[in-house]
Scaffold this active site. Structure first.
Site: not given
Ligand code: IMP
Length: 433
Positions: A13, A16, A40-41, A222
């Protein structure tokens, strides 16, 4: 030339999407190399806001977009985005999806939720989009790939094989409802009709683009501290956001990558569980959250907010090979008279380190050591160049640059496309390698 990776330097977040959007206007191809709809962009263009989860942010600039083999694809989400962009007047003719990317299946989503529920207090706080179970099946060689939709017989057969095992897990381990083969097969066959034209040999496409001198961006989802290998395991995502994986996740050689731009917020946020040394105590944390609109794009969850952590940033520079930095949301810090910046961690034995601890227990127990910089307490909205920044804001940026000898080339001063200050101009930044 040049091929540039844009990678998150914190816990995600960082903004990017906005940086990719800005650089995409002078680029020829934009690729995603890992992750799925957990990303989520958000891109704001005048009155319009685009929230993108599956497509590369370059779609908003009408650029050819690649979803690489390292990604996981939820067909329903992708089709929803393709439909939405077409409705808003965009062509999706140049969206290319790797046949080797894996499909998120309904059982991945069900298992993600069930496993988090089962973990209870130890839950990871995933986005519950099926990301972890999908990558796990990829490694288990039980996955279903995008290319499987090209052949209805193979698709059905693979769903049958996977369901034979997944339904056992769902019913016996998680005490959840099983999935019906006919229903899933019919659903995915209908997705197949819509997605078939987008399936491509994206490795060849990107390699050809680079050979022909095109400017290619690789957009990480991420971020570094959520990386499966280099992040704060187990509170991480199930793929490798670090820059090196741009090569694997698209199918080019590592020597094809010319440059890595890290994106860091002027403070830090994290969603989900896990240690977070610079987390700001309340009520100040709430101020940052409100001013920065720090709520998850995908889940709507409150993001935890912390002061800038230069120990973590130095680490991100190291494990990604970051050449230059984009520092986003500097305007949010205008609210504070003083700005603590973490330069070292104090460890359990009382020693201090500027290097990110290699051992999880050291990191869990690490206490931030701050240097406090003066704030500027004025809005940044009227700044047109970096030179217009108030002296204290300039000092803040220079402090970051000195932390790891990395130049800050872009500064975000608001949500809109216009609110960005550059050192050399966007075209020069994009085309330089
Ligand atoms: P997953 O990717 O859904 O398996 O989540 C694993 C961890 O990554 C969790 O702490 C999520 O909140 C975090 N996470 C996954 N995608 C994002 C993102 O786009 N932004 C921030 N945190 C993320």
């Amino acid at each position: 030339m040049p091929a540039t990776v844009i990678v998150g330097a914190q816990w995600g977040d960082e903004g990017k999407g906005k940086i990719v959007d800005l650089l995409a206007q002078h680029s020829d191809v934009v690729c995603r190399y890992q992750g799925g709809p957990n990303a989520g962009h958000t891109i704001v263009v005048g009155e319009e806001t685009y929230k993108i989860r599956a497509l590369p942010s370059g779609i908003v600039r009408g650029k050819p977009c690649v979803i690489g083999n390292g990604c996981v694809v939820d067909p329903e989400v992708l089709i929803g985005e393709l439909d939405e962009f077409e409705r808003r007047g965009y062509s999706t003719a140049e969206v290319y999806v790797s046949g080797n990317a894996h499909l998120i299946m309904p059982w991945h989503v069900a298992i993600d939720g069930a496993s988090e529920r089962r973990l209870g207090k130890l839950a990871i706080g995933t986005t519950r989009r099926g990301i972890g179970p999908c990558y796990a099946d990829k490694a288990m060689r039980l996955g279903i790939r995008v290319q499987d939709i090209l052949d209805p017989k193979i698709l059905r057969q693979k769903i049958e094989v996977a369901l034979a095992e997944k339904n056992l897990w769902l019913e016996r381990v998680y005490e959840s409802e099983p999935f019906d083969l006919e229903t899933v097969a019919a659903q995915y066959e209908s997705y197949a009709q819509r997605l078939r034209p987008y399936v491509a040999d994206t490795s060849l496409l990107v390699e050809d683009a680079l050979r022909n001198g095109k400017v290619v961006l690789f957009e990480g989802a991420q971020a570094t501290l959520l990386d499966l290998d280099h992040g704060t395991y187990p509170f991480v995502t199930s793929s490798n956001p670090v820059a090196a994986n741009a090569a694997t996740g698209v199918g080019i050689g590592p020597n094809r990558i010319d440059r890595v731009i890290g994106v860091a917020k002027a403070y830090v946020t994290r969603v989900g569980e896990g240690p977070f040394p610079t987390e700001i105590p309340q009520p100040q944390q709430g101020i940052v959250r409100e001013l920065g609109h720090e709520y998850g794009t995908v889940t709507g969850r409150e993001r935890r907010c912390g002061w800038l952590d230069l120990v973590a940033l130095r680490y991100a520079v190291r494990v990604n090979g970051i050449d230059q930095l984009a520092l986003t949301k500097l305007d949010v810090l205008s609210a504070f008279a003083e700005l603590p910046v973490c330069t070292r961690y104090r460890l359990r034995d009382g020693s201090e380190t500027a290097d990110f601890p290699a051992h999880q227990s050291d990191f869990h127990a690490a206490r931030p050591v701050y240097e406090t910089l003066p704030g500027w307490e004025e809005p940044l909205s009227s700044c047109a160049t970096m030179d217009d920044l108030p002296a204290a804001a300039r000092r803040y940026v220079e402090f970051v640059e000195r932390a790891r000898d990395v130049e800050v080339i872009l500064i975000g001063t608001g949500a809109d496309r216009e609110h960005v200050l550059t050192r050399y101009g966007l075209e020069a930044i994009t085309r330089a390698a």
